[in-house]
Design a protein around this motif. Structure first.
Motif, short mmCIF file in Angstrom:
data_model
loop_
_atom_site.label_atom_id
_atom_site.label_comp_id
_atom_site.label_asym_id
_atom_site.label_seq_id
_atom_site.Cartn_x
_atom_site.Cartn_y
_atom_site.Cartn_z
N UNK A 1 -4.05 -4.74 -7.03
CA UNK A 1 -3.04 -3.49 -6.26
C UNK A 1 -1.55 -2.64 -6.76
N UNK A 2 -0.51 -4.07 -7.40
CA UNK A 2 0.43 -3.68 -7.85
C UNK A 2 0.15 -2.85 -9.61
N UNK A 3 -1.21 -2.99 -9.64
CA UNK A 3 -0.83 -1.45 -10.87
C UNK A 3 -0.29 -0.02 -10.61
N UNK B 1 -2.71 15.43 1.08
CA UNK B 1 -3.10 14.05 0.83
C UNK B 1 -2.06 12.78 1.06
N UNK B 2 -1.04 13.40 0.53
CA UNK B 2 -0.30 12.01 -0.01
C UNK B 2 0.44 11.50 1.62
N UNK B 3 0.72 13.50 2.21
CA UNK B 3 1.45 13.51 3.28
C UNK B 3 0.51 13.08 4.82
N UNK B 4 -0.04 13.13 4.21
CA UNK B 4 -1.31 12.26 5.27
C UNK B 4 -1.90 11.19 5.50
N UNK B 5 -1.94 10.34 4.12
CA UNK B 5 -2.17 8.63 3.67
C UNK B 5 -0.69 8.30 4.13
N UNK B 6 0.42 8.97 4.10
CA UNK B 6 1.81 8.11 4.08
C UNK B 6 1.87 8.04 6.37
N UNK B 7 1.69 9.19 6.95
CA UNK B 7 1.61 8.98 8.29
C UNK B 7 -0.16 8.06 8.41
N UNK B 8 -1.15 7.55 7.97
CA UNK B 8 -1.77 6.49 8.45
C UNK B 8 -1.34 5.24 7.81
N UNK B 9 -0.85 4.91 6.78
CA UNK B 9 -0.46 3.70 6.24
C UNK B 9 1.01 3.26 7.67
N UNK B 10 1.14 4.62 7.64
CA UNK B 10 2.73 4.42 8.92
C UNK B 10 2.12 4.12 9.68
N UNK C 1 -11.38 -6.22 -2.02
CA UNK C 1 -10.29 -6.98 -2.53
C UNK C 1 -8.92 -6.37 -2.78
N UNK C 2 -9.40 -5.46 -0.95
CA UNK C 2 -7.36 -5.01 -0.97
C UNK C 2 -6.82 -5.96 -0.34
N UNK C 3 -7.29 -5.72 1.22
CA UNK C 3 -6.44 -7.35 1.29
C UNK C 3 -6.56 -7.95 1.70
N UNK C 4 -6.21 -8.88 0.54
CA UNK C 4 -6.96 -10.43 0.41
C UNK C 4 -5.74 -11.02 0.31
N UNK C 5 -5.84 -12.43 0.49
CA UNK C 5 -5.63 -13.80 0.65
C UNK C 5 -4.56 -14.07 -0.58
N UNK C 6 -3.08 -14.22 -1.27
CA UNK C 6 -3.23 -14.81 -2.54
C UNK C 6 -2.99 -15.67 -2.57
N UNK D 1 0.62 -1.22 -0.28
CA UNK D 1 0.70 0.39 -0.26
C UNK D 1 1.00 0.97 0.31
N UNK D 2 1.80 1.18 0.63
CA UNK D 2 2.71 2.71 0.52
C UNK D 2 2.99 2.62 -1.49
N UNK D 3 3.18 1.48 -1.85
CA UNK D 3 3.89 2.40 -3.37
C UNK D 3 2.46 3.35 -3.50
N UNK D 4 1.40 3.76 -2.86
CA UNK D 4 0.43 4.60 -3.23
C UNK D 4 0.87 5.71 -3.13
N UNK D 5 1.36 6.14 -1.84
CA UNK D 5 1.74 7.27 -1.70
C UNK D 5 3.38 8.00 -3.17
#
Length: 306
Positions: free
Chosen positions: A243-245, A37-46, A301-306, A3-7
């Motif tokens: 997600x790898x898109x 938005x990227x900064x806030x999202x990074x803090x949230x994901x962290x 469909x995001x955090x699913x088992x591969x 998910x950090x690749x989004x940031x």
């Protein structure tokens, strides 16, 4: 961890708008909005990943030994480095983010490379363009490192990143050419091939203080990769969203910023138009990725088992 690749993609887009239209008030507001938005999202994901580490440490250990996900841990340090570039005008924030990102990047590079050297379960089929991510992080360090005055540290990271990019390029190309195709969900990672020469050009021109033949070699290498990938656009379009898109976003942002800098240094008008075209294309792709990510999250469909 992916998910950090989004940031990374959002940070790259914010910097691209910031650099491409420096005198436009509309571009300034747009860049600032995306950067915030990227900064806030990074803090949230962290925070969320920190919570995961406390509650599900076994899952984190699994990711640290995964042949693909392992390479996404340096996206955390890369995001710090990219955000330090975006917040360059706020000196204290910029130097804090850069220092933390630089130190974490060093630790993660050593950890990832140690995992490669001491592995017992990696095979050639596990190799894919995401393996470039740890090396790209090293090449990002000089972008703001030079601006902050840390020239020797910047040269150290650039040297490490450039050397192992070339080594990995041979290994990755061997795997892509002579072994089975990448799994469908990893097809977007082909775009990561764009990132090392694009970021390398930006860092190198900052280190040497201008445009020389070494810089031209890096930029035109990146431009060729873009042409090659563009000729295969239909193949990428047919890949369903995963997600790898998000691997489409940051490498294209890096090429856009590199083209902006190349246009400034070479004073070639056609490069100015190419830079604007790339920023617009990047904006369309990131907008599409955001919408598809929200849609996929709603459908579970995001955090699913591969």
């Amino acid at each position: 961890i992916t998910l950090f690749s989004i940031v990374m993609g959002l940070s790259g887009l914010a910097i691209a708008w910031q650099k491409c239209f420096p005198s436009s008030s509309v571009a300034y507001v747009l860049s600032l909005s995306i950067g915030l938005f990227a900064s806030v999202l990074f803090i949230i994901l962290l925070g969320l990943y920190g919570w995961k580490t406390l509650r599900h440490i076994d899952e984190v250990r699994t990711e640290l030994h995964h042949p693909v996900r392992l390479n996404f841990f340096p996206t955390i340090s890369v995001n710090m480095l990219l955000l330090s570039v975006f917040w360059q005008s706020t000196s204290m924030l910029a130097i804090t983010l850069w220092t933390a990102g630089m130190l974490l990047q060093l630790v993660l590079t050593i950890y990832v490379m140690s995992s490669w050297l001491n592995h017992s379960h990696f095979t050639i089929e596990h190799v894919n363009p995401s393996w470039f991510i740890p090396m790209v992080g090293n090449i990002v360090v000089p972008i703001n490192g030079i601006y902050l005055g840390y020239e020797e540290i910047s040269w150290f990271f650039f040297s490490v990143g450039l050397l192992f990019w070339l080594v990995l390029l041979v290994i990755v190309m061997y795997r892509l050419l002579f072994h089975e195709q990448l799994p469908l969900r990893l097809i977007p990672t082909y775009f990561i091939l764009l990132a090392p020469p694009s970021v390398g050009f930006i860092s190198y021109t900052g280190l040497v203080g201008g445009l020389d033949n070494g810089a031209r070699l890096l930029y035109y290498c990146a431009l060729f990769w873009a042409m090659l990938l563009g000729c295969n656009a239909i193949r990428f379009w047919r890949v369903p969203f995963v997600l790898s898109s998000w691997a489409f976003s940051f490498p294209l942002a890096a090429l856009s910023i590199a083209t902006i800098k190349m246009a400034e240094l070479s004073q070639q008008p056609y490069l100015c138009w190419l830079a604007r075209l790339l920023v617009i294309l990047l904006s369309v792709i990131v907008s599409w990725l955001v919408l598809r990510t929200i849609q996929a999250a709603r459908q579970g469909k995001i955090c699913t088992q591969e």
